[in-house]
Design a protein around this motif. Structure first.
Motif, mmCIF file in Angstrom:
data_model
loop_
_atom_site.group_PDB
_atom_site.id
_atom_site.type_symbol
_atom_site.label_atom_id
_atom_site.label_comp_id
_atom_site.label_asym_id
_atom_site.label_seq_id
_atom_site.Cartn_x
_atom_site.Cartn_y
_atom_site.Cartn_z
ATOM 1 N N THR A 131 5.564 9.741 -8.183
ATOM 2 C CA THR A 131 6.397 10.444 -9.143
ATOM 3 C C THR A 131 7.844 9.979 -9.031
ATOM 4 N N ASP A 132 8.163 9.280 -7.930
ATOM 5 C CA ASP A 132 9.528 8.814 -7.676
ATOM 6 C C ASP A 132 9.484 7.731 -6.616
ATOM 7 N N CYS A 133 10.638 7.187 -6.292
ATOM 8 C CA CYS A 133 10.764 6.263 -5.164
ATOM 9 C C CYS A 133 10.741 7.052 -3.852
ATOM 10 N N SER A 134 10.374 6.394 -2.776
ATOM 11 C CA SER A 134 10.452 6.980 -1.430
ATOM 12 C C SER A 134 9.781 8.345 -1.343
ATOM 13 N N VAL A 135 8.543 8.399 -1.795
ATOM 14 C CA VAL A 135 7.774 9.650 -1.709
ATOM 15 C C VAL A 135 6.567 9.524 -0.787
ATOM 16 N N GLY A 136 6.405 8.358 -0.144
ATOM 17 C CA GLY A 136 5.311 8.195 0.810
ATOM 18 C C GLY A 136 4.211 7.258 0.377
ATOM 19 N N LYS A 137 4.482 6.368 -0.564
ATOM 20 C CA LYS A 137 3.429 5.456 -1.037
ATOM 21 C C LYS A 137 2.969 4.507 0.064
ATOM 22 N N LYS A 138 3.894 3.969 0.832
ATOM 23 C CA LYS A 138 3.534 3.056 1.920
ATOM 24 C C LYS A 138 2.758 3.777 3.013
ATOM 25 N N TYR A 139 3.259 4.936 3.446
ATOM 26 C CA TYR A 139 2.588 5.683 4.501
ATOM 27 C C TYR A 139 1.201 6.141 4.057
ATOM 28 N N THR A 140 1.060 6.514 2.791
ATOM 29 C CA THR A 140 -0.252 6.921 2.287
ATOM 30 C C THR A 140 -1.225 5.761 2.308
ATOM 31 N N ALA A 141 -0.776 4.591 1.835
ATOM 32 C CA ALA A 141 -1.650 3.409 1.841
ATOM 33 C C ALA A 141 -2.067 3.041 3.255
ATOM 34 N N LEU A 142 -1.139 3.084 4.184
ATOM 35 C CA LEU A 142 -1.452 2.750 5.572
ATOM 36 C C LEU A 142 -2.431 3.766 6.170
ATOM 37 N N ALA A 143 -2.226 5.040 5.857
ATOM 38 C CA ALA A 143 -3.126 6.073 6.379
ATOM 39 C C ALA A 143 -4.530 5.916 5.814
ATOM 40 N N ILE A 144 -4.630 5.580 4.529
ATOM 41 C CA ILE A 144 -5.944 5.365 3.926
ATOM 42 C C ILE A 144 -6.632 4.167 4.558
ATOM 43 N N ASP A 145 -5.902 3.069 4.734
ATOM 44 C CA ASP A 145 -6.481 1.876 5.364
ATOM 45 C C ASP A 145 -6.959 2.187 6.783
ATOM 46 N N ARG A 146 -6.157 2.933 7.529
ATOM 47 C CA ARG A 146 -6.539 3.275 8.908
ATOM 48 C C ARG A 146 -7.803 4.118 8.935
ATOM 49 N N GLU A 147 -7.895 5.109 8.066
ATOM 50 C CA GLU A 147 -9.068 5.985 8.036
ATOM 51 C C GLU A 147 -10.306 5.222 7.597
ATOM 52 N N MET A 148 -10.142 4.294 6.661
ATOM 53 C CA MET A 148 -11.294 3.503 6.222
ATOM 54 C C MET A 148 -11.828 2.651 7.370
ATOM 55 N N HIS A 149 -10.942 2.084 8.162
ATOM 56 C CA HIS A 149 -11.390 1.298 9.318
ATOM 57 C C HIS A 149 -12.116 2.189 10.327
ATOM 58 N N LYS A 150 -11.629 3.402 10.510
ATOM 59 C CA LYS A 150 -12.296 4.318 11.433
ATOM 60 C C LYS A 150 -13.732 4.579 11.009
ATOM 61 N N ARG A 151 -13.974 4.572 9.717
ATOM 62 C CA ARG A 151 -15.305 4.863 9.191
ATOM 63 C C ARG A 151 -16.163 3.617 9.016
#
Length: 336
Positions: A147-167
């Protein structure tokens, strides 16, 4: 761009913690890549890593000094040049995400050539990108949008990638900004790409892949931001996401740096689907990620619950609650 690891994070003498957000991003997501930090007298930032001299860092195996700071104008202060030259002389490469190219500073360029070291201007690329073609590529892709800049897009992508690897799922984080490149060790800072080639660069970032493989693409800007929507749209067209996650910070009244009000989450979902269908007619929203840093625990959990129910989508804070419900939704919809 392939940056040698591990890193010595250089914080210089920055005056507050926010100025070291690049270094903090690396520490948060890749602590195993960091041997320590180097600070000059007067530095007010601290990553929590051990303070090391260049000699000590080299002895601990550091391969690259990362200038882990941001500042207005992206300039490199003159009094940092001596430290960067010393790192090159000690056998380290140097990487920075600032706008000032390291190779444009004579003393740094000469030291790198003399010692055979690499200079990584992370915001820039020497790749000659083609224009985007819009042809559907094999493989699956997820993009974080905001919805804006600096709202957590990078951290969300990294968290999703990490969780996918866990699974045990097949995925790669694809960096599109300078901090993301330093976290992943590869990628392209799209905001430094010539406008005609942004979508082509995005296609290059997430190329053909195996049918069951997911590229988790770091989003940039917002389709509603008058300053940065051009980069956002080029990234959307080039990454051709099958799925996207909307990222939002609920305490803001206006978008960063401008007086425009924030769009609603639903407006972002609708606009992203309309624009994204140009290169992927099957694009769909699979979740919402809320940055609840400025909310109390009780208020945050109520907000997440009500927002998720209101949109019929899993709604999480990647840091506070994790992203497991979004991965559940991805598997439910795509089976992989």
């Amino acid at each position: 761009m392939d940056i040698a690891k591990p890193y010595l994070l250089f914080l210089g003498d920055v005056h507050d913690q926010l100025a070291a957000k690049t270094a903090m991003g690396v520490v948060d997501w890749r602590p195993e890549w960091c041997v320590g930090q180097m600070r000059l007298p007067g530095c007010k930032a601290d990553t929590g890593l051990p303070d090391l001299s260049i000699t000590e860092a080299a002895a601990k195996g550091a391969k690259t000094m990362v200038v882990g700071v941001v500042n207005a104008g992206g300039v490199l202060p003159d009094h940092w040049v001596t430290e960067i030259v010393a790192a090159l002389e000690a056998g380290l490469d140097v990487a920075t995400g600032l706008h000032k190219r390291l190779s444009s500073i004579p003393a740094i360029a000469a030291a790198a050539a003399r010692h055979g070291r690499k200079l990584h201007d992370v915001r820039f690329s020497d790749i000659n990108f083609t224009t985007g073609k819009g042809t559907k590529r094999p493989g699956m892709r997820l993009l974080t949008v905001g919805t804006d800049c600096s709202v957590g897009k990078k951290y969300t992508a990294l968290a999703i990638d990490r969780e996918m690897h866990k699974r045990g799922l097949s995925s790669d984080f694809r960096a599109t900004g300078q901090t993301g490149v330093l976290i992943s060790g590869r990628g392209i800072a799209l905001d430094a790409v010539v406008a005609d080639f942004i979508s082509g660069a995005a296609e290059w970032i997430c190329p053909d892949n195996e049918p069951n493989h997911w590229d988790i693409v770091e989003g940039q800007g917002s389709l509603f931001h008058p300053s940065f929507a051009g980069v956002t749209l080029g990234l959307l067209h080039g990454s051709q996401p099958d799925a996207f996650v909307v990222c939002h910070e609920p305490t803001r009244a206006t978008m960063r740096g401008v007086k425009h009000p924030l769009p609603t989450i639903q407006q972002v979902i609708d606009r992203t689907i309309i624009e994204g269908q140009l290169t992927n007619p099957a694009i769909a929203c699979i979740g919402i990620a809320i940055n609840t840093e400025h909310l109390s625990d009780e208020v945050a959990r109520t907000y997440l619950k009500e927002t998720g129910e209101g949109h019929g989508l899993p709604c999480v804070d990647p840091i506070r609650t994790g992203v497991e419900p979004i991965i559940d939704e991805l598997i439910r919809r795509y089976g992989r």
